[in-house]
Design an enzyme around this catalytic site. Structure first.
Site, PDB file in Angstrom:
ATOM      1  CB  SER A 254      57.775  39.447  36.502  1.00 43.62           C
ATOM      2  OG  SER A 254      57.111  39.536  37.702  1.00 43.62           O
ATOM      3  CE  LYS A 255      51.559  34.693  33.587  1.00 44.97           C
ATOM      4  NZ  LYS A 255      52.619  34.714  32.532  1.00 44.97           N
ATOM      5  NE  ARG A 256      57.416  39.709  41.165  1.00 43.35           N
ATOM      6  CZ  ARG A 256      58.183  40.978  41.298  1.00 43.35           C
ATOM      7  NH1 ARG A 256      57.828  41.705  42.323  1.00 43.35           N
ATOM      8  NH2 ARG A 256      59.184  41.093  40.522  1.00 43.35           N
ATOM      9  CG  HIS A 257      55.740  44.322  37.754  1.00 43.71           C
ATOM     10  ND1 HIS A 257      56.638  43.557  37.494  1.00 43.71           N
ATOM     11  CD2 HIS A 257      56.050  45.190  38.814  1.00 43.71           C
ATOM     12  CE1 HIS A 257      57.522  43.925  38.559  1.00 43.71           C
ATOM     13  NE2 HIS A 257      57.404  44.802  39.155  1.00 43.71           N
ATOM     14  N   GLY A 258      51.258  42.587  36.449  1.00 41.45           N
ATOM     15  CA  GLY A 258      50.047  42.863  35.864  1.00 41.45           C
ATOM     16  C   GLY A 258      50.337  42.066  34.631  1.00 41.45           C
TER      17      GLY A 258
END
Ligand code: GLU
Length: 485
Positions: A254-258
Protein backbone atom coordinates in the site's frame (compact mmCIF):
# COMPACT_ATOMS: atom_id res chain seq x y z
CA UNK A 1 -10.67 -16.88 -35.00
CA UNK A 2 -13.36 -18.67 -32.94
CA UNK A 3 -12.29 -20.45 -29.77
CA UNK A 4 -9.12 -18.48 -29.54
CA UNK A 5 -7.95 -17.10 -26.24
CA UNK A 6 -9.58 -13.87 -25.08
CA UNK A 7 -8.55 -12.24 -21.83
CA UNK A 8 -9.32 -8.91 -20.25
CA UNK A 9 -8.06 -6.34 -17.82
CA UNK A 10 -11.04 -4.77 -16.07
CA UNK A 11 -10.00 -1.88 -13.85
CA UNK A 12 -12.40 0.14 -11.73
CA UNK A 13 -11.49 3.74 -12.54
CA UNK A 14 -11.21 5.11 -9.04
CA UNK A 15 -7.63 6.41 -9.22
CA UNK A 16 -4.23 5.86 -10.76
CA UNK A 17 -3.11 2.50 -12.13
CA UNK A 18 -1.28 0.78 -9.30
CA UNK A 19 1.52 -1.73 -9.58
CA UNK A 20 -0.82 -4.58 -8.60
CA UNK A 21 -3.24 -3.69 -11.38
CA UNK A 22 -0.37 -3.20 -13.80
CA UNK A 23 0.92 -6.68 -13.01
CA UNK A 24 -2.55 -8.13 -13.63
CA UNK A 25 -2.74 -6.26 -16.94
CA UNK A 26 0.77 -7.43 -17.86
CA UNK A 27 0.06 -11.11 -17.16
CA UNK A 28 -3.15 -10.95 -19.19
CA UNK A 29 -1.36 -9.17 -22.01
CA UNK A 30 1.57 -11.60 -22.07
CA UNK A 31 -0.76 -14.58 -21.92
CA UNK A 32 -2.71 -13.22 -24.89
CA UNK A 33 0.35 -12.25 -26.92
CA UNK A 34 2.01 -15.62 -26.25
CA UNK A 35 -0.87 -17.52 -27.86
CA UNK A 36 -1.82 -14.77 -30.33
CA UNK A 37 -5.16 -14.27 -28.60
CA UNK A 38 -6.97 -11.03 -27.81
CA UNK A 39 -6.43 -8.68 -24.89
CA UNK A 40 -9.45 -6.59 -23.98
CA UNK A 41 -9.62 -3.50 -21.80
CA UNK A 42 -12.92 -3.06 -20.02
CA UNK A 43 -13.77 -0.17 -17.72
CA UNK A 44 -15.78 -1.25 -14.67
CA UNK A 45 -17.25 2.08 -13.68
CA UNK A 46 -20.49 1.06 -12.03
CA UNK A 47 -19.47 2.45 -8.65
CA UNK A 48 -20.89 5.89 -9.36
CA UNK A 49 -19.48 7.59 -6.30
CA UNK A 50 -15.88 6.53 -6.90
CA UNK A 51 -15.43 6.30 -10.69
CA UNK A 52 -14.09 9.29 -12.60
CA UNK A 53 -13.23 10.15 -16.19
CA UNK A 54 -9.84 11.42 -15.02
CA UNK A 55 -9.05 8.01 -13.61
CA UNK A 56 -9.98 6.36 -16.92
CA UNK A 57 -7.58 8.77 -18.64
CA UNK A 58 -4.81 8.02 -16.16
CA UNK A 59 -5.22 4.25 -16.44
CA UNK A 60 -5.14 4.43 -20.23
CA UNK A 61 -2.07 6.67 -20.12
CA UNK A 62 -0.18 4.31 -17.81
CA UNK A 63 -1.08 1.22 -19.83
CA UNK A 64 0.08 2.92 -23.02
CA UNK A 65 3.30 4.06 -21.34
CA UNK A 66 3.98 0.47 -20.30
CA UNK A 67 3.31 -0.63 -23.88
CA UNK A 68 0.36 -2.88 -22.99
CA UNK A 69 -1.76 -2.34 -26.07
CA UNK A 70 -5.30 -3.71 -26.18
CA UNK A 71 -7.12 -5.22 -29.14
CA UNK A 72 -10.55 -4.10 -28.00
CA UNK A 73 -11.59 -1.44 -25.54
CA UNK A 74 -11.63 2.34 -25.10
CA UNK A 75 -10.09 4.28 -28.00
CA UNK A 76 -9.93 1.07 -30.04
CA UNK A 77 -13.48 -0.36 -29.99
CA UNK A 78 -14.26 -3.85 -31.27
CA UNK A 79 -17.28 -5.96 -31.96
CA UNK A 80 -18.25 -6.72 -28.34
CA UNK A 81 -18.50 -3.13 -27.12
CA UNK A 82 -19.25 -0.77 -25.57
CA UNK A 83 -16.34 -1.45 -23.24
CA UNK A 84 -17.46 0.76 -20.45
CA UNK A 85 -19.98 -0.78 -18.07
CA UNK A 86 -22.12 2.32 -17.55
CA UNK A 87 -22.85 2.17 -21.29
CA UNK A 88 -24.17 -1.37 -20.96
CA UNK A 89 -26.87 -0.91 -18.31
CA UNK A 90 -29.69 -2.26 -20.52
CA UNK A 91 -27.89 -5.55 -20.98
CA UNK A 92 -27.59 -6.09 -17.26
CA UNK A 93 -31.24 -5.17 -16.63
CA UNK A 94 -32.36 -7.63 -19.29
CA UNK A 95 -30.53 -10.58 -17.81
CA UNK A 96 -31.44 -9.66 -14.24
CA UNK A 97 -35.06 -9.82 -15.37
CA UNK A 98 -34.49 -13.29 -16.79
CA UNK A 99 -33.10 -14.41 -13.43
CA UNK A 100 -36.19 -12.98 -11.70
CA UNK A 101 -38.44 -14.91 -14.04
CA UNK A 102 -36.57 -18.14 -13.36
CA UNK A 103 -36.68 -17.47 -9.62
CA UNK A 104 -32.92 -17.43 -9.47
CA UNK A 105 -33.24 -13.91 -8.14
CA UNK A 106 -35.83 -11.92 -6.23
CA UNK A 107 -36.88 -8.35 -5.58
CA UNK A 108 -35.70 -6.88 -2.32
CA UNK A 109 -37.38 -3.81 -0.87
CA UNK A 110 -35.15 -3.39 2.16
CA UNK A 111 -33.68 0.09 2.07
CA UNK A 112 -30.03 0.94 2.85
CA UNK A 113 -30.83 2.31 6.33
CA UNK A 114 -32.65 -0.86 7.34
CA UNK A 115 -29.81 -3.02 6.03
CA UNK A 116 -27.28 -0.95 7.88
CA UNK A 117 -29.21 -1.21 11.12
CA UNK A 118 -29.46 -4.98 10.83
CA UNK A 119 -25.79 -5.28 9.96
CA UNK A 120 -24.82 -3.28 13.01
CA UNK A 121 -27.07 -5.36 15.24
CA UNK A 122 -25.49 -8.55 13.91
CA UNK A 123 -22.02 -7.20 14.64
CA UNK A 124 -23.09 -6.18 18.13
CA UNK A 125 -24.42 -9.67 18.76
CA UNK A 126 -21.25 -11.17 17.30
CA UNK A 127 -23.03 -12.78 14.34
CA UNK A 128 -21.63 -12.63 10.79
CA UNK A 129 -23.67 -9.94 9.03
CA UNK A 130 -25.69 -11.51 6.28
CA UNK A 131 -28.88 -10.69 4.46
CA UNK A 132 -31.63 -12.36 6.45
CA UNK A 133 -33.67 -13.32 3.40
CA UNK A 134 -36.80 -11.52 4.48
CA UNK A 135 -37.75 -10.50 0.91
CA UNK A 136 -37.00 -13.93 -0.55
CA UNK A 137 -40.59 -15.15 -0.54
CA UNK A 138 -42.71 -12.02 -0.69
CA UNK A 139 -46.29 -12.47 -1.85
CA UNK A 140 -47.58 -10.27 -4.70
CA UNK A 141 -49.63 -8.33 -2.12
CA UNK A 142 -46.58 -7.62 0.01
CA UNK A 143 -44.71 -6.35 -3.02
CA UNK A 144 -47.56 -4.06 -3.97
CA UNK A 145 -47.68 -2.73 -0.42
CA UNK A 146 -43.95 -1.95 -0.47
CA UNK A 147 -44.26 -0.18 -3.80
CA UNK A 148 -47.12 1.88 -2.48
CA UNK A 149 -44.79 3.03 0.27
CA UNK A 150 -42.61 4.36 -2.53
CA UNK A 151 -39.85 1.80 -2.05
CA UNK A 152 -37.68 0.87 -5.01
CA UNK A 153 -36.60 -2.73 -5.31
CA UNK A 154 -33.09 -4.02 -5.77
CA UNK A 155 -32.57 -7.49 -7.23
CA UNK A 156 -30.87 -10.13 -5.10
CA UNK A 157 -29.39 -13.36 -6.28
CA UNK A 158 -31.02 -16.39 -4.74
CA UNK A 159 -27.95 -18.35 -3.69
CA UNK A 160 -28.22 -22.07 -3.13
CA UNK A 161 -28.15 -22.70 0.62
CA UNK A 162 -26.53 -26.13 0.52
CA UNK A 163 -23.69 -27.87 -1.24
CA UNK A 164 -20.44 -26.43 -2.42
CA UNK A 165 -19.15 -24.39 -5.32
CA UNK A 166 -15.70 -25.29 -6.55
CA UNK A 167 -13.27 -23.03 -8.36
CA UNK A 168 -10.79 -24.95 -10.49
CA UNK A 169 -8.08 -22.38 -10.47
CA UNK A 170 -5.20 -22.68 -12.93
CA UNK A 171 -2.77 -21.48 -10.27
CA UNK A 172 -4.28 -22.54 -6.96
CA UNK A 173 -5.89 -25.82 -8.00
CA UNK A 174 -9.36 -26.70 -6.73
CA UNK A 175 -10.75 -24.36 -4.10
CA UNK A 176 -14.12 -25.21 -2.59
CA UNK A 177 -16.57 -22.83 -1.00
CA UNK A 178 -19.58 -23.78 1.10
CA UNK A 179 -22.72 -22.25 -0.39
CA UNK A 180 -24.27 -21.74 3.02
CA UNK A 181 -21.59 -19.15 3.74
CA UNK A 182 -22.67 -17.07 0.74
CA UNK A 183 -25.05 -14.19 1.07
CA UNK A 184 -28.01 -13.51 -1.20
CA UNK A 185 -26.03 -10.67 -2.70
CA UNK A 186 -27.49 -7.81 -4.72
CA UNK A 187 -26.97 -8.06 -8.47
CA UNK A 188 -28.88 -4.96 -9.55
CA UNK A 189 -29.26 -1.97 -7.30
CA UNK A 190 -32.51 -0.07 -6.96
CA UNK A 191 -31.10 2.64 -9.26
CA UNK A 192 -30.56 0.14 -12.07
CA UNK A 193 -26.79 -0.10 -11.66
CA UNK A 194 -25.38 -3.62 -11.51
CA UNK A 195 -22.95 -4.77 -8.84
CA UNK A 196 -19.46 -5.90 -9.74
CA UNK A 197 -20.06 -9.66 -9.51
CA UNK A 198 -23.05 -9.53 -11.83
CA UNK A 199 -21.69 -7.08 -14.38
CA UNK A 200 -18.33 -8.85 -14.57
CA UNK A 201 -19.99 -12.22 -15.28
CA UNK A 202 -22.25 -10.81 -17.94
CA UNK A 203 -19.48 -8.95 -19.67
CA UNK A 204 -17.02 -11.82 -19.48
CA UNK A 205 -19.69 -13.95 -21.12
CA UNK A 206 -20.79 -11.42 -23.74
CA UNK A 207 -17.20 -10.49 -24.56
CA UNK A 208 -16.36 -14.19 -24.95
CA UNK A 209 -13.62 -14.12 -22.34
CA UNK A 210 -11.95 -17.53 -22.10
CA UNK A 211 -9.61 -16.93 -19.14
CA UNK A 212 -10.18 -14.66 -16.18
CA UNK A 213 -6.78 -13.72 -14.80
CA UNK A 214 -6.94 -11.41 -11.77
CA UNK A 215 -5.67 -10.78 -8.27
CA UNK A 216 -6.16 -13.29 -5.51
CA UNK A 217 -8.22 -10.73 -3.61
CA UNK A 218 -11.04 -11.63 -6.02
CA UNK A 219 -11.02 -15.35 -5.20
CA UNK A 220 -13.90 -15.02 -2.68
CA UNK A 221 -15.98 -13.45 -5.48
CA UNK A 222 -15.42 -16.34 -7.83
CA UNK A 223 -17.92 -18.84 -6.32
CA UNK A 224 -20.60 -16.14 -6.50
CA UNK A 225 -19.71 -15.52 -10.12
CA UNK A 226 -19.73 -19.22 -10.95
CA UNK A 227 -23.24 -19.51 -9.47
CA UNK A 228 -24.36 -16.64 -11.71
CA UNK A 229 -22.83 -18.31 -14.78
CA UNK A 230 -24.74 -21.46 -13.89
CA UNK A 231 -27.99 -19.64 -13.23
CA UNK A 232 -27.77 -17.87 -16.60
CA UNK A 233 -26.61 -21.08 -18.30
CA UNK A 234 -23.43 -19.46 -19.52
CA UNK A 235 -20.23 -21.38 -20.04
CA UNK A 236 -17.83 -20.84 -17.12
CA UNK A 237 -14.41 -19.49 -18.19
CA UNK A 238 -11.09 -20.66 -16.76
CA UNK A 239 -9.84 -18.78 -13.70
CA UNK A 240 -6.33 -17.89 -12.61
CA UNK A 241 -5.87 -15.91 -9.40
CA UNK A 242 -2.54 -14.17 -9.09
CA UNK A 243 -0.65 -14.11 -5.79
CA UNK A 244 -0.77 -11.06 -3.57
CA UNK A 245 1.96 -8.44 -3.59
CA UNK A 246 3.26 -7.68 -0.10
CA UNK A 247 5.50 -5.00 1.33
CA UNK A 248 8.71 -5.87 3.14
CA UNK A 249 6.70 -6.09 6.39
CA UNK A 250 4.61 -8.84 4.74
CA UNK A 251 1.49 -6.66 4.77
CA UNK A 252 -0.41 -6.08 1.48
CA UNK A 253 1.42 -3.47 -0.56
CA UNK A 254 0.00 0.00 0.00
CA UNK A 255 0.97 3.66 0.00
CA UNK A 256 2.68 3.10 3.35
CA UNK A 257 5.38 1.25 1.43
CA UNK A 258 6.16 4.22 -0.84
CA UNK A 259 5.24 4.86 -4.46
CA UNK A 260 2.69 2.39 -5.78
CA UNK A 261 1.20 4.03 -8.86
CA UNK A 262 2.73 3.59 -12.28
CA UNK A 263 2.42 7.32 -12.83
CA UNK A 264 4.63 8.04 -9.81
CA UNK A 265 7.29 5.68 -11.12
CA UNK A 266 7.13 7.30 -14.55
CA UNK A 267 7.47 10.75 -13.03
CA UNK A 268 10.39 9.71 -10.85
CA UNK A 269 12.33 8.44 -13.83
CA UNK A 270 11.70 4.74 -14.14
CA UNK A 271 11.68 3.21 -17.61
CA UNK A 272 8.77 1.14 -18.90
CA UNK A 273 11.16 -1.70 -19.83
CA UNK A 274 12.36 -1.89 -16.24
CA UNK A 275 8.83 -1.72 -14.82
CA UNK A 276 7.70 -4.56 -17.09
CA UNK A 277 10.73 -6.68 -16.26
CA UNK A 278 10.32 -6.06 -12.55
CA UNK A 279 6.53 -6.55 -12.46
CA UNK A 280 6.63 -9.82 -14.36
CA UNK A 281 8.81 -11.36 -11.66
CA UNK A 282 6.26 -10.56 -8.96
CA UNK A 283 4.78 -14.04 -9.03
CA UNK A 284 6.27 -15.54 -12.18
CA UNK A 285 9.68 -16.96 -12.97
CA UNK A 286 11.14 -18.64 -16.00
CA UNK A 287 13.79 -20.58 -14.15
CA UNK A 288 15.66 -20.18 -10.90
CA UNK A 289 18.23 -17.76 -12.22
CA UNK A 290 17.17 -15.51 -15.12
CA UNK A 291 16.10 -12.04 -14.04
CA UNK A 292 16.50 -9.88 -17.14
CA UNK A 293 14.01 -10.30 -19.95
CA UNK A 294 13.13 -8.18 -22.93
CA UNK A 295 9.44 -7.84 -23.74
CA UNK A 296 9.85 -10.14 -26.75
CA UNK A 297 11.46 -12.78 -24.57
CA UNK A 298 8.60 -12.50 -22.11
CA UNK A 299 6.02 -12.95 -24.84
CA UNK A 300 7.85 -16.06 -25.92
CA UNK A 301 8.40 -17.49 -22.44
CA UNK A 302 5.40 -16.48 -20.34
CA UNK A 303 3.09 -19.19 -19.09
CA UNK A 304 0.44 -19.44 -16.37
CA UNK A 305 1.94 -22.77 -15.25
CA UNK A 306 4.95 -20.94 -13.90
CA UNK A 307 2.96 -18.42 -11.87
CA UNK A 308 3.48 -19.02 -8.17
CA UNK A 309 0.84 -19.51 -5.49
CA UNK A 310 2.99 -17.73 -2.94
CA UNK A 311 2.81 -14.01 -2.32
CA UNK A 312 5.43 -11.83 -3.94
CA UNK A 313 7.38 -9.28 -1.93
CA UNK A 314 7.89 -5.77 -3.28
CA UNK A 315 11.57 -4.85 -3.37
CA UNK A 316 12.25 -1.22 -4.38
CA UNK A 317 16.03 -1.78 -4.42
CA UNK A 318 15.68 -4.53 -7.02
CA UNK A 319 13.47 -2.33 -9.19
CA UNK A 320 16.04 0.47 -8.94
CA UNK A 321 18.85 -1.88 -9.86
CA UNK A 322 16.89 -3.11 -12.85
CA UNK A 323 16.17 0.44 -13.95
CA UNK A 324 19.89 1.20 -13.79
CA UNK A 325 20.51 -1.78 -16.02
CA UNK A 326 18.07 -0.51 -18.65
CA UNK A 327 19.53 2.99 -18.44
CA UNK A 328 23.01 1.61 -19.15
CA UNK A 329 21.62 -0.31 -22.13
CA UNK A 330 20.18 2.79 -23.75
CA UNK A 331 21.55 4.64 -26.74
CA UNK A 332 22.99 7.92 -25.49
CA UNK A 333 20.82 10.00 -27.82
CA UNK A 334 17.72 8.37 -26.38
CA UNK A 335 18.94 8.90 -22.84
CA UNK A 336 19.53 12.59 -23.62
CA UNK A 337 15.88 12.84 -24.69
CA UNK A 338 14.76 11.14 -21.50
CA UNK A 339 16.82 13.20 -19.04
CA UNK A 340 16.22 16.56 -20.65
CA UNK A 341 12.75 17.06 -19.12
CA UNK A 342 14.16 16.34 -15.66
CA UNK A 343 16.87 18.97 -16.11
CA UNK A 344 14.47 21.46 -17.61
CA UNK A 345 11.95 20.99 -14.83
CA UNK A 346 14.50 22.23 -12.29
CA UNK A 347 14.83 25.46 -14.24
CA UNK A 348 18.61 24.99 -14.18
CA UNK A 349 19.32 23.84 -17.66
CA UNK A 350 17.86 26.45 -19.98
CA UNK A 351 18.94 26.56 -23.62
CA UNK A 352 21.27 23.66 -23.08
CA UNK A 353 23.58 22.65 -25.96
CA UNK A 354 22.68 19.15 -26.99
CA UNK A 355 26.18 18.02 -28.02
CA UNK A 356 27.56 19.25 -24.73
CA UNK A 357 24.75 17.55 -22.81
CA UNK A 358 25.49 14.33 -24.63
CA UNK A 359 29.02 14.34 -23.20
CA UNK A 360 27.61 14.92 -19.72
CA UNK A 361 25.08 12.11 -20.14
CA UNK A 362 27.82 9.72 -21.20
CA UNK A 363 29.51 10.39 -17.86
CA UNK A 364 26.30 9.97 -15.89
CA UNK A 365 24.91 6.93 -17.69
CA UNK A 366 27.00 4.41 -15.75
CA UNK A 367 25.99 5.91 -12.44
CA UNK A 368 22.29 6.65 -12.73
CA UNK A 369 19.69 4.25 -11.42
CA UNK A 370 16.71 6.46 -12.10
CA UNK A 371 16.39 9.28 -14.61
CA UNK A 372 15.64 11.96 -12.01
CA UNK A 373 19.09 11.36 -10.50
CA UNK A 374 20.55 13.23 -13.47
CA UNK A 375 19.83 16.42 -11.54
CA UNK A 376 21.96 15.51 -8.53
CA UNK A 377 24.78 14.16 -10.67
CA UNK A 378 25.00 17.22 -12.88
CA UNK A 379 23.69 20.21 -10.92
CA UNK A 380 27.22 21.61 -10.41
CA UNK A 381 27.43 22.36 -14.13
CA UNK A 382 24.58 24.79 -13.75
CA UNK A 383 25.05 26.29 -10.30
CA UNK A 384 27.33 26.35 -7.28
CA UNK A 385 26.42 23.44 -5.09
CA UNK A 386 26.65 24.27 -1.40
CA UNK A 387 28.64 21.66 0.47
CA UNK A 388 27.51 21.00 4.01
CA UNK A 389 29.73 22.68 6.58
CA UNK A 390 30.38 19.41 8.36
CA UNK A 391 31.68 17.89 5.14
CA UNK A 392 33.83 20.95 4.36
CA UNK A 393 35.40 20.83 7.82
CA UNK A 394 36.19 17.19 7.29
CA UNK A 395 37.69 17.51 3.80
CA UNK A 396 39.68 20.64 4.65
CA UNK A 397 40.78 19.54 8.10
CA UNK A 398 44.45 19.72 7.06
CA UNK A 399 46.14 22.85 5.64
CA UNK A 400 47.34 20.80 2.68
CA UNK A 401 43.82 20.50 1.34
CA UNK A 402 43.49 24.24 0.94
CA UNK A 403 46.95 24.43 -0.59
CA UNK A 404 45.92 21.82 -3.18
CA UNK A 405 43.06 24.05 -4.22
CA UNK A 406 45.27 27.10 -4.59
CA UNK A 407 47.83 25.24 -6.66
CA UNK A 408 45.20 23.54 -8.79
CA UNK A 409 43.73 26.92 -9.48
CA UNK A 410 47.03 28.39 -10.65
CA UNK A 411 47.96 25.41 -12.79
CA UNK A 412 44.55 25.14 -14.42
CA UNK A 413 44.58 28.85 -15.15
CA UNK A 414 47.80 28.49 -17.11
CA UNK A 415 46.61 25.47 -19.04
CA UNK A 416 46.35 26.18 -22.78
CA UNK A 417 44.58 23.02 -23.88
CA UNK A 418 41.69 22.72 -21.41
CA UNK A 419 41.21 19.03 -22.19
CA UNK A 420 40.74 15.97 -20.01
CA UNK A 421 44.20 14.48 -20.72
CA UNK A 422 46.05 17.69 -19.83
CA UNK A 423 43.85 18.40 -16.83
CA UNK A 424 44.46 14.90 -15.51
CA UNK A 425 48.21 15.19 -16.10
CA UNK A 426 48.71 18.39 -14.17
CA UNK A 427 46.41 17.49 -11.31
CA UNK A 428 48.08 14.09 -10.85
CA UNK A 429 51.49 15.76 -10.94
CA UNK A 430 50.32 18.20 -8.32
CA UNK A 431 49.36 15.32 -6.00
CA UNK A 432 52.72 13.70 -6.62
CA UNK A 433 54.62 16.90 -5.89
CA UNK A 434 52.76 17.25 -2.64
CA UNK A 435 53.28 13.62 -1.80
CA UNK A 436 49.56 12.91 -1.64
CA UNK A 437 47.79 9.82 -2.91
CA UNK A 438 45.43 10.85 -5.76
CA UNK A 439 42.34 9.72 -3.83
CA UNK A 440 43.24 12.14 -1.06
CA UNK A 441 44.80 14.91 -3.12
CA UNK A 442 41.94 15.13 -5.57
CA UNK A 443 39.21 15.09 -2.92
CA UNK A 444 39.30 18.85 -2.13
CA UNK A 445 39.20 19.62 -5.86
CA UNK A 446 36.27 17.26 -6.36
CA UNK A 447 34.37 18.89 -3.51
CA UNK A 448 35.14 22.38 -4.79
CA UNK A 449 34.01 21.56 -8.33
CA UNK A 450 31.01 19.29 -7.77
CA UNK A 451 30.04 20.13 -4.20
CA UNK A 452 30.19 16.44 -3.30
CA UNK A 453 32.65 13.73 -2.30
CA UNK A 454 31.15 11.31 -4.80
CA UNK A 455 30.76 12.70 -8.29
CA UNK A 456 31.00 12.15 -11.99
CA UNK A 457 34.59 11.49 -13.23
CA UNK A 458 36.50 14.56 -12.18
CA UNK A 459 38.81 15.35 -15.11
CA UNK A 460 36.07 14.94 -17.71
CA UNK A 461 33.77 17.07 -15.57
CA UNK A 462 36.34 19.85 -15.37
CA UNK A 463 36.79 19.83 -19.12
CA UNK A 464 33.04 19.98 -19.69
CA UNK A 465 32.64 22.72 -17.11
CA UNK A 466 35.21 24.87 -18.89
CA UNK A 467 38.07 26.97 -17.58
CA UNK A 468 36.16 30.02 -16.44
CA UNK A 469 33.59 28.24 -14.31
CA UNK A 470 36.20 25.87 -12.92
CA UNK A 471 38.38 28.73 -11.70
CA UNK A 472 35.38 30.53 -10.26
CA UNK A 473 34.35 27.47 -8.28
CA UNK A 474 37.87 26.95 -6.97
CA UNK A 475 38.08 30.61 -5.92
CA UNK A 476 34.75 30.47 -4.21
CA UNK A 477 35.62 27.38 -2.21
CA UNK A 478 39.00 28.83 -1.23
CA UNK A 479 37.18 31.86 0.18
CA UNK A 480 34.58 29.78 2.01
CA UNK A 481 37.19 27.51 3.57
CA UNK A 482 39.35 30.43 4.64
CA UNK A 483 36.42 31.89 6.51
CA UNK A 484 35.64 28.56 8.10
CA UNK A 485 39.01 28.02 9.76
N1 GLU B 1 -13.02 -4.10 -11.50
C1 GLU B 1 -12.38 -5.14 -10.75
C2 GLU B 1 -11.15 -4.55 -10.05
O1 GLU B 1 -10.67 -3.52 -10.46
C3 GLU B 1 -11.98 -6.24 -11.70
C4 GLU B 1 -11.90 -7.58 -11.11
C5 GLU B 1 -11.88 -8.65 -12.17
O2 GLU B 1 -10.88 -8.71 -12.90
O3 GLU B 1 -12.85 -9.37 -12.29
O4 GLU B 1 -10.67 -5.10 -9.10
Amino acid sequence: MENSVRVRFAPSPTGYLHVGGARTALYNWLFARHVKGDFILRIEDTDKSRSTNEAIGEIIKSLRWLGLSWDEGPEVDGKYGPYRQTERLDLYAQEAKRLLENEKAYLCYCNPEELKERRELALKEKRTPKYDGRCRNLSPEEKIAFEKEGRKAAIRFNCPKEGETAVDDLIRGRVEFKNEALDDFIILRADGFPTYNFAAVMDDHLMKITHVIRGEDHLPNTPKQILIYQALEYEVPAFAHLPMILGSDKKPLSKRHGATSIEEFRKNGYLPEAMINYLVLLGWSYDEKTTLFSVDELIEKFSIERVSKNPAVWDPAKLEWMNGHYIRQMFVEELVDKVLPFLESTGLAKGINREWLKQVVILAQERMKILSEIVDWTDFFFKDVETEEKELREVFSTPEALRVLGLARDKLKELQEFKKAEIEKILRMLCEDMNLKPAKGLQPIRVAITGRKVSLPLFESIELLGKEKTLAKLDKTIETVKQLF
